[in-house]
Write an enzyme that holds these catalytic residues in place. Structure first.
Site, PDB file in Angstrom:
ATOM      1  N   PRO A   1       2.246  -1.349   4.857  1.00 13.74           N
ATOM      2  CG  PRO A   1       2.244  -0.212   6.875  1.00 13.74           C
ATOM      3  CD  PRO A   1       2.037  -1.572   6.284  1.00 13.74           C
ATOM      4  CD  GLU A   2       4.499  -1.219  -1.088  1.00 13.58           C
ATOM      5  OE1 GLU A   2       5.297  -0.764  -1.925  1.00 13.58           O
ATOM      6  OE2 GLU A   2       3.480  -1.836  -1.418  1.00 13.58           O
TER       7      GLU A   2
END
Ligand code: ZN
Length: 294
Positions: A2-3
């Site tokens: 996840p960013e």
């Protein structure tokens, strides 16, 4: 992994669900995540209401009554999952299970256990080693072209690797670095120290634009990321280059190329992101291209 857009999606849904809820009890799996979860966590959380949900880069900060902050990072496969009433079967790999006074539950699930959950006094948050090393969050403080150029001054690293450096800008990872550079029309192999101010201006403009667009699609799902309701994000359909090697550039039709930089895949359009000979970081041994002689 996840960013920023995926973590911001989680933040917004946590804000919409757990804000104001009071913790009745907390159970730990006993398994070690990136760091060990302190055995005192359930006792310290019990009885406190959640007063805010913030984010810096890829870190979530759940604020609690009494000046405490629950800091978390999703790592490779971490998820926060919320249920208004707990389902009959609890999934595997739930390492922190929070029961609220009204019967709702919030679980931190992490099969690969690279995630992080830590409880801090508010006063200690800013100097926590995980947060202290982060650069500005681009959604809170949009980057300026001249600041990026100054930070990159003399840098021989590629602009792609520069964007991944959390000390420069917090929250950009492998997916969005490729997307931002495609939209800015900058070759990912260029050395960061050689970019002109006009190129930094294009990158500075595209950073918040791409991230905002991804947030509006609830992020991108590769492998394990899910929203708080265990649903995938839909930005994957809108990606221009990431994971599209061999497919046509959505802008010019040229096949997208995949290269490896710092052991991570980079995707780019060789036509839209025209390489300038000077200042590019070699990504593979030199070779002679075959040319058609006339
Ligand atoms: Zn193109």
């Amino acid at each position: 992994m996840p960013e920023l857009p995926e973590v911001e999606t989680v933040r917004r849904s946590l804000e919409a669900t757990v804000l104001g809820r009071r913790i009745r009890s907390v159970r730990l799996s006993g398994a070690r995540l990136r760091t060990a979860l302190p055995a005192t966590l359930p006792r310290r959380l019990r009885g406190r209401a959640i007063t805010g949900v913030e984010r810096h880069g890829k870190y979530l900060l759940v604020r609690l009554e009494g000046g405490l902050t629950l800091l978390s990072h999703l790592g490779m496969s971490g998820r926060w999952l919320f249920h208004r009433s707990p389902p009959a079967d609890r999934p595997d790999h739930v390492h922190v299970a929070i029961d609220f006074a009204d019967g709702a539950v919030l679980w931190f699930q992490d099969p690969r256990r690279f995630g992080l959950v830590r409880l801090l006094a508010d006063a200690a948050v800013a100097r926590d080693p995980a947060l202290a090393r982060l650069g500005p969050d681009p959604m809170h403080e949009p980057p300026a072209a001249d600041a990026l150029r100054a930070a990159a001054h003399g840098s021989r690293t590629s602009v792609k690797s520069f964007l991944l450096d959390q000390r420069r800008v917090a929250g950009i990872g492998n997916i969005y670095a490729s997307e931002i550079l495609h939209r800015a029309g900058v070759d990912p192999r260029r050395r960061a120290g050689t970019l002109r101010i006009s190129e930094w201006a294009a990158i500075a403009a595209q950073i918040p634009a791409v991230l905002e667009e991804a947030i509006s699609s609830f992020g991108t799902t590769f492998r394990s990321y899910r929203t708080l309701w265990n649903e995938p994000g839909s930005y994957g359909e809108r990606l221009r280059v990431y994971d599209r090697a061999g497919e046509e550039c959505r802008r010019c039709g040229t096949p997208i190329r995949r290269i490896v930089q710092g052991q991570r895949s980079t995707y780019f359009c060789p036509s839209c992101q025209g390489r300038r000979r000077a200042g590019a970081v070699p990504t593979r041994p030199r070779h002679h291209r075959s040319r058609t002689r006339t």
